[in-house]
Design a protein around this motif. Sequence first.
Motif, PDB file in Angstrom:
ATOM      1  N   TYR A  14       0.834  -1.201   0.000  1.00 36.56           N
ATOM      2  CA  TYR A  14       0.000   0.000   0.000  1.00 36.56           C
ATOM      3  C   TYR A  14       0.872   1.256   0.000  1.00 36.56           C
ATOM      4  CZ  TYR A  14      -3.255   3.612   1.469  1.00 36.56           C
ATOM      5  OH  TYR A  14      -3.981   4.779   1.540  1.00 36.56           O
ATOM      6  N   ARG A  38       0.920   3.974  -3.070  1.00 30.95           N
ATOM      7  CA  ARG A  38       0.454   5.346  -2.838  1.00 30.95           C
ATOM      8  C   ARG A  38       1.572   6.363  -3.050  1.00 30.95           C
ATOM      9  NH1 ARG A  38      -3.495   8.177  -2.940  1.00 30.95           N
ATOM     10  NH2 ARG A  38      -3.350   9.272  -0.948  1.00 30.95           N
ATOM     11  N   VAL A  50      -6.282   5.948  -2.971  1.00 30.44           N
ATOM     12  CA  VAL A  50      -6.423   5.158  -1.749  1.00 30.44           C
ATOM     13  C   VAL A  50      -7.121   3.838  -2.054  1.00 30.44           C
ATOM     14  CG1 VAL A  50      -7.610   5.031   0.475  1.00 30.44           C
ATOM     15  CG2 VAL A  50      -6.371   7.100  -0.158  1.00 30.44           C
ATOM     16  N   ALA A  51      -8.237   3.906  -2.769  1.00 27.94           N
ATOM     17  CA  ALA A  51      -9.017   2.696  -3.043  1.00 27.94           C
ATOM     18  C   ALA A  51      -8.240   1.709  -3.905  1.00 27.94           C
ATOM     19  CB  ALA A  51     -10.338   3.064  -3.715  1.00 27.94           C
ATOM     20  N   ALA A  75      -5.272   0.209  -1.899  1.00 26.47           N
ATOM     21  CA  ALA A  75      -5.740  -0.771  -0.922  1.00 26.47           C
ATOM     22  C   ALA A  75      -6.208  -2.042  -1.611  1.00 26.47           C
ATOM     23  CB  ALA A  75      -6.871  -0.175  -0.085  1.00 26.47           C
ATOM     24  N   SER A  76      -6.866  -1.908  -2.749  1.00 26.41           N
ATOM     25  CA  SER A  76      -7.324  -3.079  -3.497  1.00 26.41           C
ATOM     26  C   SER A  76      -6.149  -3.937  -3.949  1.00 26.41           C
ATOM     27  CB  SER A  76      -8.144  -2.632  -4.708  1.00 26.41           C
ATOM     28  OG  SER A  76      -8.483  -3.739  -5.520  1.00 26.41           O
ATOM     29  N   ALA A  85      -7.679   1.226   4.235  1.00 26.26           N
ATOM     30  CA  ALA A  85      -8.598   2.054   3.454  1.00 26.26           C
ATOM     31  C   ALA A  85      -9.569   2.796   4.370  1.00 26.26           C
ATOM     32  CB  ALA A  85      -9.358   1.184   2.456  1.00 26.26           C
ATOM     33  N   ALA A 145     -11.627   6.011   1.721  1.00 28.73           N
ATOM     34  CA  ALA A 145     -11.799   5.093   0.606  1.00 28.73           C
ATOM     35  C   ALA A 145     -12.144   5.770  -0.694  1.00 28.73           C
ATOM     36  CB  ALA A 145     -12.898   4.073   0.945  1.00 28.73           C
ATOM     37  N   LEU A 174     -14.824  -2.016  -1.281  1.00 24.29           N
ATOM     38  CA  LEU A 174     -14.284  -0.856  -2.006  1.00 24.29           C
ATOM     39  C   LEU A 174     -14.831  -0.836  -3.431  1.00 24.29           C
ATOM     40  CD1 LEU A 174     -10.525  -1.035  -0.884  1.00 24.29           C
ATOM     41  CD2 LEU A 174     -12.239   0.610  -0.113  1.00 24.29           C
ATOM     42  N   ALA A 201     -12.947   1.068  -6.229  1.00 26.54           N
ATOM     43  CA  ALA A 201     -11.645   0.633  -6.740  1.00 26.54           C
ATOM     44  C   ALA A 201     -11.790   0.081  -8.157  1.00 26.54           C
ATOM     45  CB  ALA A 201     -11.053  -0.429  -5.819  1.00 26.54           C
TER      46      ALA A 201
END
Length: 325
Positions: free
Chosen positions: A82, A86, A93-94, A97-98, A148, A153, A288, A291
């Motif tokens: 993550y 990022r 973010v989504a 995280a996915s 997330a 999210a 999410l 995403a």
Amino acid sequence: MSLASAALLSPPVLCFGLGALACALRSNLRVPAPVFEAVSIYLLLAIGLKGGAELAETRWADFAGPAAAALALGLLIPLWCYGALRRIAGFSVADAASLAAHYGSVSAVTFIAVVSYLERAGLPHEGFMTALLALMEAPAIVVALVIARLAGAGGDGTVQGPPSLGPALHEVVSAKSFLLLVGGLVIGGIIGKAGLAPVRPFFGDLFLGFLCLFLLELGIVAAEKADAAWKAGGRLFAFALLAPLINGGLGLLAGHAAGLSQGGAVVLATLAASASYIAAPAAVRLALPEANAAYSLAASLAITFPFNVVLGIPLYAALAGLLYG
């Protein structure tokens, strides 16, 4: 190179390549959906039964260390993934995280591939590795969804309501892959090796043939996802190739530190290097929805999975040979 050559010329990998070729030629070759469903059920139940029978004869003292190492990997991998996605790759973010959830979780099919590879290479491994497979499937998904929740999210990085963890966890636990693996482990643990003997010709001798059929269809699916991976750009492609190398190295070191055999360390490295494309997509879709699912599926299925099956597994085996040599 000899290990890679042996992997490339194995029947499962060649069947995977045949599927990709069929897609490139726009052939109508497909494994019928009901057959593919039945084969996937067979493979998951077979590895669960075998792992459970082995686990029944394993001392807790021998299992505790590797189990702790597997859980540590499940917590660490989504964190660094993550952060890199990022801060370095610039994903939302989504989406970050996915992808972290997919790459922190594990692929049962990649596990099957490495076990088949080790059997052909004559390199033994601990029988409880199937239990580690089941153990590593869910924690990373939970970690990624919690990240997330804390980071927001929204696709633009703003908070648009926290992702719901409850339904996502239920999706993971109730998924057929998880139920078949855990159910097979429980059944195998109850009946033991003696009870498994009457069905061993079906769940053992035919295993490689069913794996060839499964990978034939996955070759077609992976080739179909290649366009989505290409359109996502170099940042996704680079991550999908670098992540298995880094995670595989972490898994190899963790396996060695936990006291696993050389073969067991190769399996743990492969699990750490793999990316989920069954349990994680289902959970992320619920938690999410914003995403981009094409990113995660294209990276895990079209890039990381073929890399691991063709080159990654022989590479992890070669590195284990150096580490244990």
